[in-house]
Structures are given as structure tokens and as C-alpha cells.
Design an enzyme around this catalytic site. Structure first.
Site, short mmCIF file in Angstrom:
data_model
loop_
_atom_site.label_atom_id
_atom_site.label_comp_id
_atom_site.label_asym_id
_atom_site.label_seq_id
_atom_site.Cartn_x
_atom_site.Cartn_y
_atom_site.Cartn_z
N GLY A 1 0.78 -0.91 0.04
CA GLY A 1 -0.18 -0.06 -0.01
C GLY A 1 0.79 1.15 -0.03
N GLU A 2 0.54 2.21 0.78
CA GLU A 2 0.71 3.76 0.87
C GLU A 2 1.80 3.64 2.21
OE1 GLU A 2 3.45 6.20 0.21
OE2 GLU A 2 2.00 6.69 1.88
N SER A 3 3.26 3.29 2.57
CA SER A 3 3.13 2.83 4.17
C SER A 3 3.04 4.08 4.72
CB SER A 3 4.83 2.68 3.54
OG SER A 3 5.69 3.50 3.55
N CYS B 1 5.83 -5.13 0.63
CA CYS B 1 6.40 -3.87 0.10
C CYS B 1 6.42 -2.61 1.68
CB CYS B 1 5.06 -4.36 -0.88
SG CYS B 1 5.88 -2.59 -2.12
N GLU C 1 1.40 -12.47 -2.34
CA GLU C 1 -0.10 -12.90 -2.50
C GLU C 1 -0.71 -12.75 -4.32
OE1 GLU C 1 -0.31 -8.23 -2.49
OE2 GLU C 1 0.95 -9.95 -1.46
N HIS D 1 5.64 -8.90 -3.74
CA HIS D 1 3.82 -9.65 -3.06
C HIS D 1 3.74 -10.66 -3.35
CE1 HIS D 1 2.22 -5.25 -3.09
NE2 HIS D 1 3.31 -5.11 -3.96
#
Length: 202
Positions: A49-51, A81, A181, A179
């Protein structure tokens, strides 16, 4: 043995794919948006995502300190990530004032591979796995200066970033730049589930 509950940080980021993989492994997978949901979890996934946004939302929803405490006291956690960035004790090229949960004695370099257009895929030799792991990197970080207790699990094999560390483990903390997943390979998630089972037998 009771079925373990694995939470996925669900205030922002790549949540559904992690939930799907975890459910396929036979655990109870739940999205975590509040501390009461975290309390019910045996382990946690911090997704891509966006950390910086993820950390700010964790503060807003009073999740930041509960997550930090659970990690510090040995809850198994997988960061992927942006999740890897959130686990780093030290951040390179971070946003001003960027906070992390910590738990990984290493420097994590944010956006190390470049911008979105520099995203790529590749196969990695992963410690303990007979076959390579197919990895998807999207604005990914990498690990620098790992401490003595950090086990390096995978490095980039070729190209300009050859040798860069992209998967690590330190005790109950597991982190990947990529990633896991995506692509139908559940082996990284299995490491997390195995960690839960090992911790309940200690």
C-alpha cells in the site's frame, strides 16, 4: 489445536488478496481496523500500500501503539512491500516524520527500485524452498544494513539491483519487498502460519 486467526491490516492497502491466500491455508483470516480486532489475532499481515498513509491511519484509528506492542512482544507478523517499510527500525528515503512499527533490525530503503514504471517481476531463490519464488515488485523497497539477528532469505539475482536483499526474517518478523499474495504461490504465507504453530508449541 484451535484454528489460528490471522489479521490483515485493512485501513489501506492490498487486503483482499492476502485474506484469500490465508483462507486457502485453513486459518481464520480477518481484516483489522480496530484494536479489539487485533486483540483476537494470533498473527498479522501488513500488506502493500502506501506506508506513510498506513501509519497515519493506524494513528487515527488508535491502532499504531497496539500493533507496535504486539510486534515487540513476539506476535508473528508478515510485512509485504509497504509492510516491510513499516517493520523497519530505520528508513532510508522516508517521508518527513515517517513512523514505523519497528521490529526489524535493518534499514529499509523506500521506493528503492524506482517509480511505478520501474515495477517488474522475476524468480528468486528463497532460503528453504526447493523451487524459485515468482516475485512481483511494485515501487518496492529493499533491505540494507541488516543486523546480526536478521536472516536474509532472498536477494535479487540479476540486473542493476543484483544482490539487493528482498526477503528477511528476524525471530517472529518476516518481510518481503515483493507481493507474495499474487501469482498463486502460498509458500511465504505458509511460513507465517508455521510461525504461529511454532509459537503456540513453545
Amino acid at each position: 489445536m484451535t484454528t489460528p486467526t490471522v489479521g490483515v491490516f485493512a485501513l489501506q492497502g492490498d487486503v483482499r488478496e492476502h485474506l484469500r491466500v490465508l483462507e486457502s491455508l485453513g486459518v481464520h483470516a480477518v481484516g483489522v481496523r480496530r484494536s479489539s480486532e487485533l486483540d483476537a489475532c494470533d498473527a498479522l499481515v501488513l500488506p502493500g500500500g502506501e506506508s506513510t498513509t498506513m501509519a497515519k491511519l493506524a494513528r487515527t484509528f488508535d491502532l499504531f501503539e497496539p500493533i507496535r506492542r504486539r510486534i515487540a512482544t513476539g506476535m508473528p507478523v508478515l510485512g509485504t512491500c509497504a509492510g516491510m517499510i513499516l517493520l523497519g527500525d530505520r528508513i532510508a528515503d522516508g517521508a518527513p516524520g515517517q513512523e514505523t512499527f519497528g521490529g526489524l533490525d535493518a534499514t529499509v530503503r523506500r521506493n528503492a527500485f524506482g517509480r511505478q514504471v520501474d515495477s517488474f517481476e522475476g524468480d528468486l531463490r528463497f532460503a528453504g524452498m526447493a523451487d524459485p519464488v515468482h516475485a512481483v515488485f511494485i515501487r518496492a523497497p529493499w533491505v540494507e544494513d541488516p543486523g546480526p539477528s536478521v536472516e536474509v532469505l532472498a536477494r535479487v539475482a540479476e540486473g542493476p539491483a543484483a544482490g539487493r536483499i528482498v526477503a528477511v526474517r528476524q525471530g517472529s518478523v518476516l518481510a518481503t519487498s515483493f507481493h507474495p499474495e499474487w501469482g498463486g504461490d502460498d509458500r511465504v504465507h505458509r511460513l507465517l502460519v508455521d510461525q504461529i504453530r511454532d509459537s503456540t508449541q513453545e
